[in-house]
Design an enzyme around this catalytic site. Sequence first.
Site, PDB file in Angstrom:
ATOM      1  N   HIS A 363       0.149  -1.277   0.030  1.00  0.00           N
ATOM      2  CA  HIS A 363      -0.084  -0.023   0.291  1.00  0.00           C
ATOM      3  C   HIS A 363       0.888   0.998  -0.289  1.00  0.00           C
ATOM      4  O   HIS A 363       0.669   2.411  -0.678  1.00  0.00           O
ATOM      5  CB  HIS A 363      -0.738   0.122   1.367  1.00  0.00           C
ATOM      6  CG  HIS A 363      -1.389   0.544   1.371  1.00  0.00           C
ATOM      7  ND1 HIS A 363      -2.902   1.484   0.150  1.00  0.00           N
ATOM      8  CD2 HIS A 363      -1.910   2.698   1.637  1.00  0.00           C
ATOM      9  CE1 HIS A 363      -4.094   2.522   0.827  1.00  0.00           C
ATOM     10  NE2 HIS A 363      -2.226   3.243   1.792  1.00  0.00           N
ATOM     11  N   GLU A 364       1.679   1.332   0.502  1.00  0.00           N
ATOM     12  CA  GLU A 364       2.545   2.782   0.933  1.00  0.00           C
ATOM     13  C   GLU A 364       3.356   2.737  -0.129  1.00  0.00           C
ATOM     14  O   GLU A 364       3.895   4.057  -0.770  1.00  0.00           O
ATOM     15  CB  GLU A 364       3.430   2.628   2.398  1.00  0.00           C
ATOM     16  CG  GLU A 364       3.287   1.944   3.304  1.00  0.00           C
ATOM     17  CD  GLU A 364       1.300   3.076   4.504  1.00  0.00           C
ATOM     18  OE1 GLU A 364       1.294   4.414   3.363  1.00  0.00           O
ATOM     19  OE2 GLU A 364       0.726   2.962   4.535  1.00  0.00           O
ATOM     20  N   HIS A 367       1.747   4.391  -3.207  1.00  0.00           N
ATOM     21  CA  HIS A 367       1.561   6.095  -3.087  1.00  0.00           C
ATOM     22  C   HIS A 367       2.884   6.163  -3.963  1.00  0.00           C
ATOM     23  O   HIS A 367       3.228   7.927  -3.978  1.00  0.00           O
ATOM     24  CB  HIS A 367       1.517   6.511  -1.639  1.00  0.00           C
ATOM     25  CG  HIS A 367      -0.060   5.938  -0.502  1.00  0.00           C
ATOM     26  ND1 HIS A 367      -0.741   6.976  -1.094  1.00  0.00           N
ATOM     27  CD2 HIS A 367       0.427   5.448   0.336  1.00  0.00           C
ATOM     28  CE1 HIS A 367      -1.363   6.484  -0.454  1.00  0.00           C
ATOM     29  NE2 HIS A 367      -1.922   5.621   0.767  1.00  0.00           N
ATOM     30  N   GLU A 386      -6.147   7.918  -1.826  1.00  0.00           N
ATOM     31  CA  GLU A 386      -5.672   6.026  -1.317  1.00  0.00           C
ATOM     32  C   GLU A 386      -6.837   5.402  -1.837  1.00  0.00           C
ATOM     33  O   GLU A 386      -6.571   4.350  -1.990  1.00  0.00           O
ATOM     34  CB  GLU A 386      -6.487   6.838   0.252  1.00  0.00           C
ATOM     35  CG  GLU A 386      -6.090   7.522   1.069  1.00  0.00           C
ATOM     36  CD  GLU A 386      -4.612   7.424   2.191  1.00  0.00           C
ATOM     37  OE1 GLU A 386      -4.515   6.165   1.336  1.00  0.00           O
ATOM     38  OE2 GLU A 386      -3.812   7.467   2.889  1.00  0.00           O
ATOM     39  N   TYR A 449     -10.544   5.126   1.362  1.00  0.00           N
ATOM     40  CA  TYR A 449     -10.596   3.919   1.069  1.00  0.00           C
ATOM     41  C   TYR A 449     -10.396   3.056  -0.134  1.00  0.00           C
ATOM     42  O   TYR A 449     -10.518   2.297  -0.546  1.00  0.00           O
ATOM     43  CB  TYR A 449      -9.185   3.401   1.898  1.00  0.00           C
ATOM     44  CG  TYR A 449      -8.571   3.520   2.896  1.00  0.00           C
ATOM     45  CD1 TYR A 449      -6.972   3.280   2.508  1.00  0.00           C
ATOM     46  CD2 TYR A 449      -8.187   4.868   2.931  1.00  0.00           C
ATOM     47  CE1 TYR A 449      -5.429   4.181   3.300  1.00  0.00           C
ATOM     48  CE2 TYR A 449      -7.603   5.713   4.029  1.00  0.00           C
ATOM     49  CZ  TYR A 449      -6.624   5.140   4.120  1.00  0.00           C
ATOM     50  OH  TYR A 449      -4.763   5.908   5.212  1.00  0.00           O
TER      51      TYR A 449
END
Length: 621
Positions: A363-364, A367, A386, A449
């Site tokens: 997930h990070e 980004h 997000e 999200y």
Amino acid sequence: MIQKFISLLSFLLVSCSLFAQRPGYWQQAVDYKMDIDVNESTFQYAGNMTLKYSNNSSRALSKVYFHLYLNAFQPGSMMDYRLSNISDPDARMTNNLGTKEKPQYQSRIATLTPDQIGYQKVKSLRVNGTDATFKTDGTILEVTLPRAIAAGETATFEMTWDAQVPEQIRRTGRNSKEGVALSMAQWYPKMAHFDDYGWHLDEYVAREFIAPFGNFDVTIHINKDYVVGASGKLQNPLAVKGYNKKAKVQHKDGKATWNFKAENIHDFVWAADPKFVVDSAKSQGGVSVYTVYIPSSAAVKENWKTALTMATEFFDFCSTRFGAYPWPTYSIVQGGDGGMEYGTATLVTGGRDIKSLVGVIFHEAAHSWYQHLFGINETVDEWFDEGFTSYVEELAFQQIFEKKGAIETNPVIAAYRAYYKLALSGKEEPMSLLADYYNTNYGYSNQAYNKGQVLAQQLGYIIGQENLDKTFLKFYELWKFKHPTPNDFKRVAEDISGINLKWYFNLFINTTRTIDYGILGVNDNVIQLRNKGGIAMPIDLLVEYQDGSKELFYIPLREMRGEKPAENFSIYQGVKRTVLEDWFWTNPLYQVKVGKAIKKVTIDPSLRLADVESSDNVLTL
């Protein structure tokens, strides 16, 4: 020949204009050089910054602003009051003085003592060699310039400041629950963002950020026994601990000096702890991925080793699907209070099982596209950040971790289910609401999200999955290292597909209207459909006949002014596709007449239509 050349030139000009950026687009630029001297025993540091700020706007600027994020971690701050007055505060940031049934939340910030709070105190500030006037108001530093920065001019700021790192409460801080000494996020006075909308001066109340792109040259002086993980590329691995077996730690007065550099990013993070170890691997595409973590057990060490391998696969996967990762390094550093993205690095908590660890890293790292390659304004369009990141994460997770192979129909169905729950809860607010202003954290997190993922996946239902994939890549080509808005993404999708999408983006983002279609019945081989919701959509209608054959009826929406192409999903293989007359939103009813006896009718067998009540989407006769 000349005529052919003129025709080709005309085609190229038209093609370029179709995908052009906004006329007159501009963005500011920053160039940070910082030197930090850390006292790890008091959790304080002294900072020295030289900042070159380029005003690429058409306006002269008589004032500029900096964010002083650490000031939020003080009793009486706006963040403190927000925690005390929202109905469902973040559990990481509060103490429950009541019971589970009757909670009574207390802000952890409210209990901080003077030696536990965070602060950034600017001591001096000069602009182009002349003293500037400045004042601090919460987490914002307002600077009145001795002379306005003219349009097209670059000004040089020289700043010194003192800071204290707060107890670990949100993202940044000291002494995390996992024992990380320093998680240094939002740690430096950060130039505020200025664009067509003016200055973005949001007080820090625990949401996210927007900032100009620029270059960072950061030098950190810290106890020689500490290992540092950070954004950018380490410039002196042979002089510090952890990054090279041949290193001989060079230190003066017991301190080692670390120097990191990064180009074209808009945030810089670092973390430090004497227990950190460093591992690294390189992706097939050439990205050097580093893990910096505390090997607290054999299981933790094994999980991080596995996660590192999968992280390299992740960058190769995303580079193919969403555009090449453009920086040479990415660092995954244990720290913080969960997971948070920064330029070419992330802080994540590390004591997780392997599925959780890989999930948060994916997930990070995702980004890196939907935030850091596209400097999205997360304070305004948090779902664009997000939601699209979660979409990227889920696709990669299913392929790399779960090894599902080719993913068909709806890979983010879990996000759809979470969105349905939100939409029916009475707590949904429009996605266009400023991120700080949601009434509940539940509403914010689910729309950002989950509904954000739904918007992306459902867009593929509207324009076709192949066109959606092309849109992601074209958007990357046009908008990397810039600050696009959702409208810019919409325009690319429209240009790729030839479909008008104004209605979809407007209604799904700016309202809480829902989609709800149903099959009313079948009479004399005529299928009766009804739009019961507040958003009209195109319809894929799969009809299975009594003789065993199938037919897919595609009903475009009139507002689309176009049609999506046939999709190559296995559920449609060998199925005849018939395009019907368009359905317009002012008529809630629609009829489909067929020529054979019907066995079963299904609205959207791919499950990509976000229908909040799907019990009447299938009819078996």
